[in-house]
Design a protein around this motif. Structure first.
Motif, PDB file in Angstrom:
ATOM      1  N   PRO A 256       0.855  -1.198   0.000  1.00 57.40           N
ATOM      2  CA  PRO A 256       0.000   0.000   0.000  1.00 57.40           C
ATOM      3  C   PRO A 256       0.888   1.244   0.000  1.00 57.40           C
ATOM      4  CG  PRO A 256      -0.661  -1.544   1.730  1.00 57.40           C
ATOM      5  CD  PRO A 256       0.658  -2.027   1.207  1.00 57.40           C
ATOM      6  N   VAL A 257       0.408   2.287  -0.667  1.00 56.55           N
ATOM      7  CA  VAL A 257       1.195   3.524  -0.786  1.00 56.55           C
ATOM      8  C   VAL A 257       0.373   4.712  -0.283  1.00 56.55           C
ATOM      9  CG1 VAL A 257       2.328   5.111  -2.411  1.00 56.55           C
ATOM     10  CG2 VAL A 257       2.546   2.637  -2.735  1.00 56.55           C
ATOM     11  N   GLY A 258       0.994   5.516   0.575  1.00 55.60           N
ATOM     12  CA  GLY A 258       0.360   6.739   1.064  1.00 55.60           C
ATOM     13  C   GLY A 258       1.037   7.965   0.465  1.00 55.60           C
ATOM     14  N   VAL A 259       0.324   9.089   0.546  1.00 46.96           N
ATOM     15  CA  VAL A 259       0.845  10.359   0.016  1.00 46.96           C
ATOM     16  C   VAL A 259       0.817  11.388   1.140  1.00 46.96           C
ATOM     17  CG1 VAL A 259       0.551  12.159  -1.713  1.00 46.96           C
ATOM     18  CG2 VAL A 259      -0.141   9.816  -2.245  1.00 46.96           C
ATOM     19  N   ASP A 260       1.975  11.968   1.445  1.00 38.59           N
ATOM     20  CA  ASP A 260       2.012  13.017   2.462  1.00 38.59           C
ATOM     21  C   ASP A 260       1.374  14.285   1.913  1.00 38.59           C
ATOM     22  OD1 ASP A 260       3.376  11.593   4.513  1.00 38.59           O
ATOM     23  OD2 ASP A 260       5.242  11.826   3.394  1.00 38.59           O
ATOM     24  N   GLN A 261       0.584  14.937   2.763  1.00 39.97           N
ATOM     25  CA  GLN A 261      -0.048  16.199   2.356  1.00 39.97           C
ATOM     26  C   GLN A 261       0.245  17.246   3.418  1.00 39.97           C
ATOM     27  OE1 GLN A 261      -4.088  15.779   0.577  1.00 39.97           O
ATOM     28  NE2 GLN A 261      -3.801  13.594   0.952  1.00 39.97           N
ATOM     29  N   GLY A 262       0.851  18.351   2.970  1.00 38.54           N
ATOM     30  CA  GLY A 262       1.235  19.404   3.914  1.00 38.54           C
ATOM     31  C   GLY A 262       2.653  19.194   4.414  1.00 38.54           C
ATOM     32  N   PRO A 271       5.596   3.762   1.407  1.00 42.69           N
ATOM     33  CA  PRO A 271       4.862   2.544   1.760  1.00 42.69           C
ATOM     34  C   PRO A 271       4.131   2.750   3.084  1.00 42.69           C
ATOM     35  CG  PRO A 271       7.174   2.068   1.252  1.00 42.69           C
ATOM     36  CD  PRO A 271       7.048   3.553   1.366  1.00 42.69           C
ATOM     37  N   ILE A 272       2.918   2.239   3.181  1.00 44.10           N
ATOM     38  CA  ILE A 272       2.157   2.323   4.430  1.00 44.10           C
ATOM     39  C   ILE A 272       1.654   0.920   4.778  1.00 44.10           C
ATOM     40  CG2 ILE A 272       1.494   4.756   4.268  1.00 44.10           C
ATOM     41  CD1 ILE A 272      -1.162   3.900   3.031  1.00 44.10           C
ATOM     42  N   ASP A 273       1.118   0.781   5.984  1.00 45.65           N
ATOM     43  CA  ASP A 273       0.744  -0.555   6.455  1.00 45.65           C
ATOM     44  C   ASP A 273      -0.577  -1.047   5.891  1.00 45.65           C
ATOM     45  OD1 ASP A 273       3.014  -0.698   7.937  1.00 45.65           O
ATOM     46  OD2 ASP A 273       2.085   0.103   9.767  1.00 45.65           O
ATOM     47  N   ARG A 274      -1.521  -0.129   5.742  1.00 42.15           N
ATOM     48  CA  ARG A 274      -2.872  -0.569   5.354  1.00 42.15           C
ATOM     49  C   ARG A 274      -3.323   0.143   4.102  1.00 42.15           C
ATOM     50  NH1 ARG A 274      -5.915  -1.913  10.663  1.00 42.15           N
ATOM     51  NH2 ARG A 274      -7.734  -1.723   9.352  1.00 42.15           N
ATOM     52  N   GLY A 275      -4.112  -0.560   3.302  1.00 36.86           N
ATOM     53  CA  GLY A 275      -4.639   0.026   2.071  1.00 36.86           C
ATOM     54  C   GLY A 275      -4.523  -0.966   0.940  1.00 36.86           C
ATOM     55  N   PRO A 276      -5.094  -0.625  -0.210  1.00 29.45           N
ATOM     56  CA  PRO A 276      -5.017  -1.532  -1.348  1.00 29.45           C
ATOM     57  C   PRO A 276      -3.568  -1.721  -1.798  1.00 29.45           C
ATOM     58  CG  PRO A 276      -6.582   0.256  -1.755  1.00 29.45           C
ATOM     59  CD  PRO A 276      -5.848   0.598  -0.499  1.00 29.45           C
ATOM     60  N   PRO A 277      -3.219  -2.942  -2.210  1.00 22.84           N
ATOM     61  CA  PRO A 277      -1.850  -3.182  -2.669  1.00 22.84           C
ATOM     62  C   PRO A 277      -1.577  -2.445  -3.974  1.00 22.84           C
ATOM     63  CG  PRO A 277      -3.225  -5.111  -3.044  1.00 22.84           C
ATOM     64  CD  PRO A 277      -4.062  -4.138  -2.277  1.00 22.84           C
ATOM     65  N   VAL A 278      -0.409  -1.840  -4.049  1.00 28.88           N
ATOM     66  CA  VAL A 278       0.035  -1.148  -5.262  1.00 28.88           C
ATOM     67  C   VAL A 278       1.328  -1.825  -5.716  1.00 28.88           C
ATOM     68  CG1 VAL A 278       0.894   1.040  -6.210  1.00 28.88           C
ATOM     69  CG2 VAL A 278      -0.984   1.046  -4.530  1.00 28.88           C
ATOM     70  N   ARG A 279       1.393  -2.148  -6.993  1.00 23.74           N
ATOM     71  CA  ARG A 279       2.639  -2.710  -7.527  1.00 23.74           C
ATOM     72  C   ARG A 279       3.551  -1.542  -7.860  1.00 23.74           C
ATOM     73  NH1 ARG A 279       3.027  -5.679 -13.088  1.00 23.74           N
ATOM     74  NH2 ARG A 279       4.982  -6.808 -12.864  1.00 23.74           N
ATOM     75  N   VAL A 280       4.661  -1.461  -7.169  1.00 23.83           N
ATOM     76  CA  VAL A 280       5.583  -0.333  -7.361  1.00 23.83           C
ATOM     77  C   VAL A 280       6.847  -0.828  -8.064  1.00 23.83           C
ATOM     78  CG1 VAL A 280       6.858   1.530  -6.258  1.00 23.83           C
ATOM     79  CG2 VAL A 280       4.735   0.701  -5.217  1.00 23.83           C
TER      80      VAL A 280
END
Ligand code: RIB
Ligand code: CA
Length: 303
Positions: A256-262, A271-280
């Motif tokens: 799973p991939v997160g995006v920092d905002q701010g 990479p983050i722990d939870r969320g839909p899997p993303v192939r990077v």
């Protein structure tokens, strides 16, 4: 290469490397372009749409061009990177010629929804600009997440960014949209800077590819020489398409991939722990990708 071609909607902000992506697409019988949808990014959307129409004519494509978002979901748009893509977004090559048609009817995000629904399970969305149109499409029609064949994105930086030390341009232009797209339950492949930085078209390769490639990349390569000390220019957006046609050129992990905002990390992907899997695709065989690109497009004619 066998079977029916993969159906592609190219969401793009042309852009020099976007132009090379269109050139690559036009040369690949295994990819069928259903539509070009435009978005702000490398220039304002008026300019990126004009460029898409010009490139369609120059390259000899027949897909419709639908104009899309003029600003991020929050209504803001940063300054255009004229120091990289030129005042006209295409390396300041001469765009004069016969007058261009107006864009095809229908807003980009609405056409994305219609085309995905019309070809359930068959369309791959390839996004090589800010992700605003995809986020608007998802917001209007969440069902498309279950109807696409896939979503392939050029964007993100896990190590070093290109607009800030942390952020890559396409994600930095609309981190809110990127977060929505990466959190949706559809199969996403991310092709970040970490991979595309190694895919450098040298100035001599650009010259050998013909006048058009040489002319359109001249200013772009000069910007990369000045800012990153490169001899040539990275094929960021081409790499997203090559990840479909030659996935063996990439080394990947799924997370799973997160995006920092701010804050100073605004637009950073991680990479983050939870969320839909993303192939990077964290790494690419850069020389192999450039060779594959050049062999695919063959020698090009004049500007
Ligand atoms: O960071 C590279 C991306 O930003 C590419 O899509 C390029 O066209 C620019 O918009
Ligand atoms: Ca782009």
């Amino acid at each position: 290469m066998s079977g029916a071609p993969r159906l592609i909607i190219l969401d793009t902000d042309p852009g020099v490397d976007d132009a090379l992506a269109l050139l690559y697409l036009s040369a690949r019988p295994d990819l069928k372009l259903l539509a070009i949808t435009t978005v702000f990014g490398n220039a304002d959307v008026e300019t990126t749409t004009r460029n898409a129409l010009w490139l369609r004519d120059r390259i000899g494509l027949s897909a419709p061009v639908h104009r899309g978002a003029e600003a991020a979901l929050n209504g803001q748009r940063g300054a255009s990177p004229v120091h990289v893509h030129g005042q006209n977004g295409l390396g300041d090559i001469d765009l004069s010629g016969p007058s261009l048609p107006t864009p095809d009817a229908g807003a980009a995000h609405a056409r994305i929804v219609e085309l995905v629904r019309a070809h359930p399970g068959a369309v791959t969305l390839v996004a090589i600009g800010p992700l605003t149109n995809l986020a608007l499409a998802l917001r209007a029609a969440p069902d498309i997440a279950g109807l696409v064949a896939g979503v392939t994105i050029m964007g993100g930086a896990f190590a070093l960014g290109n607009v800030t030390p942390f952020a890559e341009a396409n994600i930095h232009n609309d981190p809110e949209a990127a977060a929505m797209v990466l959190a949706a339950p559809w199969p996403v492949t991310l092709v970040p800077l970490d991979a595309t930085r190694s895919c450098v078209l040298s100035t001599s390769d650009a010259r050998a590819a013909g006048d058009f490639v040489e002319a359109i990349t001249r200013g772009y390569a000069a910007a990369y020489a000045k800012h990153e000390g490169l001899d040539g220019c990275p094929l960021h957006d081409v790499a997203a398409l090559v990840s479909l046609t030659a996935p063996g050129l990439f080394t990947s992990k799924t997370t799973p991939v997160g995006v920092d905002q701010g804050g100073e990390r605004h637009g950073h992907t991680r990479p983050i722990d939870r969320g839909p899997p993303v192939r990077v695709h964290f790494q690419a065989d850069g020389a192999g990708l450039v060779d594959h690109f050049l062999r695919s497009i063959g020698p090009q004619g004049g500007q």
